[in-house]
Scaffold this motif. Sequence first.
Motif, PDB file in Angstrom:
ATOM      1  N   GLY A 346       0.813  -1.218   0.000  1.00 23.00           N
ATOM      2  CA  GLY A 346       0.000   0.000   0.000  1.00 23.00           C
ATOM      3  C   GLY A 346       0.832   1.247   0.000  1.00 23.00           C
ATOM      4  O   GLY A 346       0.322   2.343   0.222  1.00 23.00           O
ATOM      5  N   HIS A 347       2.138   1.113  -0.268  1.00 20.99           N
ATOM      6  CA  HIS A 347       3.046   2.249  -0.216  1.00 20.99           C
ATOM      7  C   HIS A 347       2.894   3.095  -1.474  1.00 20.99           C
ATOM      8  O   HIS A 347       2.549   2.614  -2.538  1.00 20.99           O
ATOM      9  N   GLY A 348       3.196   4.351  -1.351  1.00 23.91           N
ATOM     10  CA  GLY A 348       3.209   5.225  -2.507  1.00 23.91           C
ATOM     11  C   GLY A 348       1.890   5.903  -2.782  1.00 23.91           C
ATOM     12  O   GLY A 348       1.634   6.314  -3.906  1.00 23.91           O
ATOM     13  N   ARG A 349       1.013   6.082  -1.808  1.00 25.55           N
ATOM     14  CA  ARG A 349      -0.283   6.738  -2.008  1.00 25.55           C
ATOM     15  C   ARG A 349      -0.258   8.154  -1.457  1.00 25.55           C
ATOM     16  O   ARG A 349      -1.212   8.607  -0.862  1.00 25.55           O
ATOM     17  N   GLY A 350       0.849   8.839  -1.623  1.00 29.04           N
ATOM     18  CA  GLY A 350       0.927  10.210  -1.146  1.00 29.04           C
ATOM     19  C   GLY A 350       1.851  10.317   0.044  1.00 29.04           C
ATOM     20  O   GLY A 350       2.390   9.334   0.529  1.00 29.04           O
ATOM     21  N   PRO A 351       2.090  11.547   0.512  1.00 24.95           N
ATOM     22  CA  PRO A 351       2.983  11.742   1.662  1.00 24.95           C
ATOM     23  C   PRO A 351       2.414  11.072   2.909  1.00 24.95           C
ATOM     24  O   PRO A 351       1.225  11.167   3.208  1.00 24.95           O
ATOM     25  N   ALA A 352       3.286  10.385   3.618  1.00 26.95           N
ATOM     26  CA  ALA A 352       2.871   9.657   4.817  1.00 26.95           C
ATOM     27  C   ALA A 352       3.363  10.391   6.047  1.00 26.95           C
ATOM     28  O   ALA A 352       4.472  10.941   6.068  1.00 26.95           O
ATOM     29  N   ARG A 353       2.524  10.394   7.074  1.00 23.12           N
ATOM     30  CA  ARG A 353       2.911  11.020   8.335  1.00 23.12           C
ATOM     31  C   ARG A 353       3.856  10.101   9.095  1.00 23.12           C
ATOM     32  O   ARG A 353       3.622   8.896   9.167  1.00 23.12           O
ATOM     33  N   PRO A 354       4.894  10.634   9.695  1.00 25.69           N
ATOM     34  CA  PRO A 354       5.791   9.779  10.481  1.00 25.69           C
ATOM     35  C   PRO A 354       5.123   9.341  11.776  1.00 25.69           C
ATOM     36  O   PRO A 354       4.389  10.097  12.414  1.00 25.69           O
ATOM     37  N   ALA A 355       5.393   8.114  12.159  1.00 23.57           N
ATOM     38  CA  ALA A 355       4.773   7.587  13.373  1.00 23.57           C
ATOM     39  C   ALA A 355       5.329   8.234  14.631  1.00 23.57           C
ATOM     40  O   ALA A 355       4.661   8.253  15.665  1.00 23.57           O
ATOM     41  N   VAL A 356       6.543   8.771  14.563  1.00 23.19           N
ATOM     42  CA  VAL A 356       7.155   9.339  15.759  1.00 23.19           C
ATOM     43  C   VAL A 356       6.389  10.561  16.250  1.00 23.19           C
ATOM     44  O   VAL A 356       6.553  10.984  17.414  1.00 23.19           O
ATOM     45  N   ALA A 357       5.524  11.134  15.397  1.00 21.77           N
ATOM     46  CA  ALA A 357       4.726  12.285  15.836  1.00 21.77           C
ATOM     47  C   ALA A 357       3.755  11.905  16.952  1.00 21.77           C
ATOM     48  O   ALA A 357       3.326  12.772  17.729  1.00 21.77           O
ATOM     49  N   LEU A 358       3.406  10.620  17.056  1.00 20.42           N
ATOM     50  CA  LEU A 358       2.504  10.193  18.122  1.00 20.42           C
ATOM     51  C   LEU A 358       3.162  10.229  19.498  1.00 20.42           C
ATOM     52  O   LEU A 358       2.465  10.175  20.514  1.00 20.42           O
ATOM     53  N   LEU A 359       4.485  10.304  19.534  1.00 18.15           N
ATOM     54  CA  LEU A 359       5.182  10.330  20.820  1.00 18.15           C
ATOM     55  C   LEU A 359       5.384  11.732  21.365  1.00 18.15           C
ATOM     56  O   LEU A 359       5.852  11.885  22.497  1.00 18.15           O
ATOM     57  N   GLY A 360       5.076  12.732  20.579  1.00 19.92           N
ATOM     58  CA  GLY A 360       5.306  14.088  21.058  1.00 19.92           C
ATOM     59  C   GLY A 360       6.793  14.400  21.064  1.00 19.92           C
ATOM     60  O   GLY A 360       7.493  14.226  20.061  1.00 19.92           O
ATOM     61  N   ASP A 361       7.300  14.849  22.200  1.00 24.70           N
ATOM     62  CA  ASP A 361       8.711  15.169  22.335  1.00 24.70           C
ATOM     63  C   ASP A 361       9.475  13.877  22.638  1.00 24.70           C
ATOM     64  O   ASP A 361       9.828  13.579  23.779  1.00 24.70           O
ATOM     65  N   TRP A 362       9.739  13.103  21.597  1.00 22.91           N
ATOM     66  CA  TRP A 362      10.358  11.797  21.785  1.00 22.91           C
ATOM     67  C   TRP A 362      11.816  11.908  22.219  1.00 22.91           C
ATOM     68  O   TRP A 362      12.361  10.969  22.798  1.00 22.91           O
ATOM     69  N   ASP A 363      12.447  13.049  21.947  1.00 20.70           N
ATOM     70  CA  ASP A 363      13.844  13.195  22.316  1.00 20.70           C
ATOM     71  C   ASP A 363      14.032  13.120  23.828  1.00 20.70           C
ATOM     72  O   ASP A 363      14.999  12.525  24.325  1.00 20.70           O
ATOM     73  N   ILE A 364      13.106  13.699  24.582  1.00 16.44           N
ATOM     74  CA  ILE A 364      13.188  13.630  26.047  1.00 16.44           C
ATOM     75  C   ILE A 364      12.974  12.198  26.512  1.00 16.44           C
ATOM     76  O   ILE A 364      13.655  11.715  27.432  1.00 16.44           O
ATOM     77  N   LEU A 365      12.040  11.494  25.881  1.00 16.96           N
ATOM     78  CA  LEU A 365      11.812  10.095  26.251  1.00 16.96           C
ATOM     79  C   LEU A 365      13.034   9.236  25.931  1.00 16.96           C
ATOM     80  O   LEU A 365      13.377   8.325  26.691  1.00 16.96           O
TER      81      LEU A 365
END
Length: 661
Positions: A346-365
């Motif tokens: 199902g790849h290639g159907r437009g720009p995909a959102r990165p999953a890391v956005a669900l973690l918020g500030d993942w750098d602190i985690l």
Amino acid sequence: MATFRAVVAVGLLMGVYVLVLGLAVGDAVLVFEVLLTETTDAADTSSPFGALITVPVVGALFWGLAAVSRPTFTDVGSIPLTPEQAPLLWHTTRQLADAVGTSAPTEIHLVAEVNAGVTEEAWLLGLVGGRRRLYLGLPLILGLTHDELRAVIAHELGHYAGRHTRLLAITHRSRESLHEIVRRLELTARVASYTVLFVWVVRKFFVGYAKCFDLLTLAMGRRQEFDADAVAARVAVSAEAGSPASAGDPDTTPIDGRGVVVDALRTQAALTYSWNRLIAAYVAPGHEHGIAPERPFDLFADMLDDVAYRATVDRLRMSPPEPPRTPRDTHPPLARRIAALGAPSGHGRGPARPAVALLGDWDILARGLRCEGEIEPPLATARLLPNDEWRQRITALLAGDAADRLRAVAAQYSGVPNPGIGTILDLLGRGHGARMAAALAAEGTPAPGRPAPDPHELTAHLAALVNEALVAARRARWVPSWTRPDLVETIGPMPPYLDLVRAAPHDPEEATRLRNVLASVGVDLDAGPAPGRHRGAAGHDADERVDAVGEAGIDFVPRWRRLLLPRRTREERRANTVFNALILGTMIMGSVAVALYVVVFEPDHYNKRPIPTYQPLRPGDERLPGLGTPGRSTHDPGLTFPTGPQPTPIFPPLPTLVPRN
């Protein structure tokens, strides 16, 4: 069939403990019977220690069970994610749980692995559910899209919906118990050599039992993976994402959930390879030199964002690498899982959102996440460097290691220790390229996870040596790259030399031209490796390394002493102490049990008159043999013979023996 396998697995699971308990009871009865016979039968001259050889074996069985009796799933190396820290991730998980038709996990934990998993603290052999935990790997989230992460979470929730986790913990614990029992039995044979024969018999039985248990439980687990994939394909894509993007675009087709699951499986395989490559090809060599990156997860994110390495990831997604299969694999082959879904990517159907956005500030985690395994420095003396500085250091170290390997091979043919680049090019100019290439190829295979060896091994090593010489002459600088570990950027005008480097291993004339080019730009052809290159790159002194090795418990023992007097490991010494204590405790408890048995069931045992027995003449004894009883005398401490003449009873002949006329 699945229900039958589950019932058989539970029966085998309970059989582990029944077998160990039965052997323990049988051993206790054997030891008690031997000690009782020794106490009550004066004519028995056997030793009770023959029955005690089974005590260490039974102790090893209980030791193996006790070693894995603690909870199998622990939270060591993970950090919990609260709804306040990752509200979007929790909302997505609860939404998928409702779609699957199961309860949401009680906790979500972040781990330092390219993996995901679920656990459940079930009770009463899985009849009653308990606390649920969802584990998500941060390196996995960094490389997935939003839809692919939904597919991964839906797959794990599918295990909850199918009640796959009810028996997971106790099944896994029993499997580990069986293999730990086998290992403890091998340890027993090494420590208590007098039990070798008995250990061999018991070990053969438990090895066969463990194989049967693995065949049933692992086959059942692999079947469950297909069921969880089907659940994920049904709910991975939300209704909004699966509908056409706009009513005015009739060519827009809805996204198939099966294609998203296929993408997630392919991407996870590519991320696993990339994470292992980062550790094996970059982080682990840095540990050998005493350096480590401060933020390894940021390093992995930079690796995935690199344009040149992105092509490698795309290639791996199209042809996912399959690890070697073993009978103990918990998951079916990736190709079978993709074929079972029966849908294209199902790849290639437009720009995909990165999953890391669900973690918020993942750098602190990520800073609070403990790195387990090979990514964590093995020695406390290792220096943590900023990522940019670490990449500069590791690039120079990797090129230096390759150059040192080429110098070691060249030293065999030139007789010069640590030869310079001029000596090596002279060898190539005399036609030794094929022999040097064969010597490099014979060094062995790379470590698991490291990139495959270059087909032109000598060319790669020569390029690293030339680049190191240019950097030392200040005619180039290192450029960190995830695809070329020895990439440099030249400083100032530089004659073309790359084609000469490629041709020099095979063409002696080109090797001579390369030597002249390097000499013209100021390269010292006779210089060997920079003194203290490894030590300087790591920022350590040699004495600190020796102290670190000493603290690790490594001692230097002569070879003859290791062969004649092998030093036992800490585990073997501990096992020897435990087995000696078991034997001593068994003797004490058995003696007490026998004494209580005699007092309770045979109170007149010690008051019985001894039965006279015939005592033959012994050497040096002047008295005639006769009937005697146990007693005390000066001549024979163990016997007392009659002193006077003893009448011989005369019985009338039996009627049947009287001669008849």
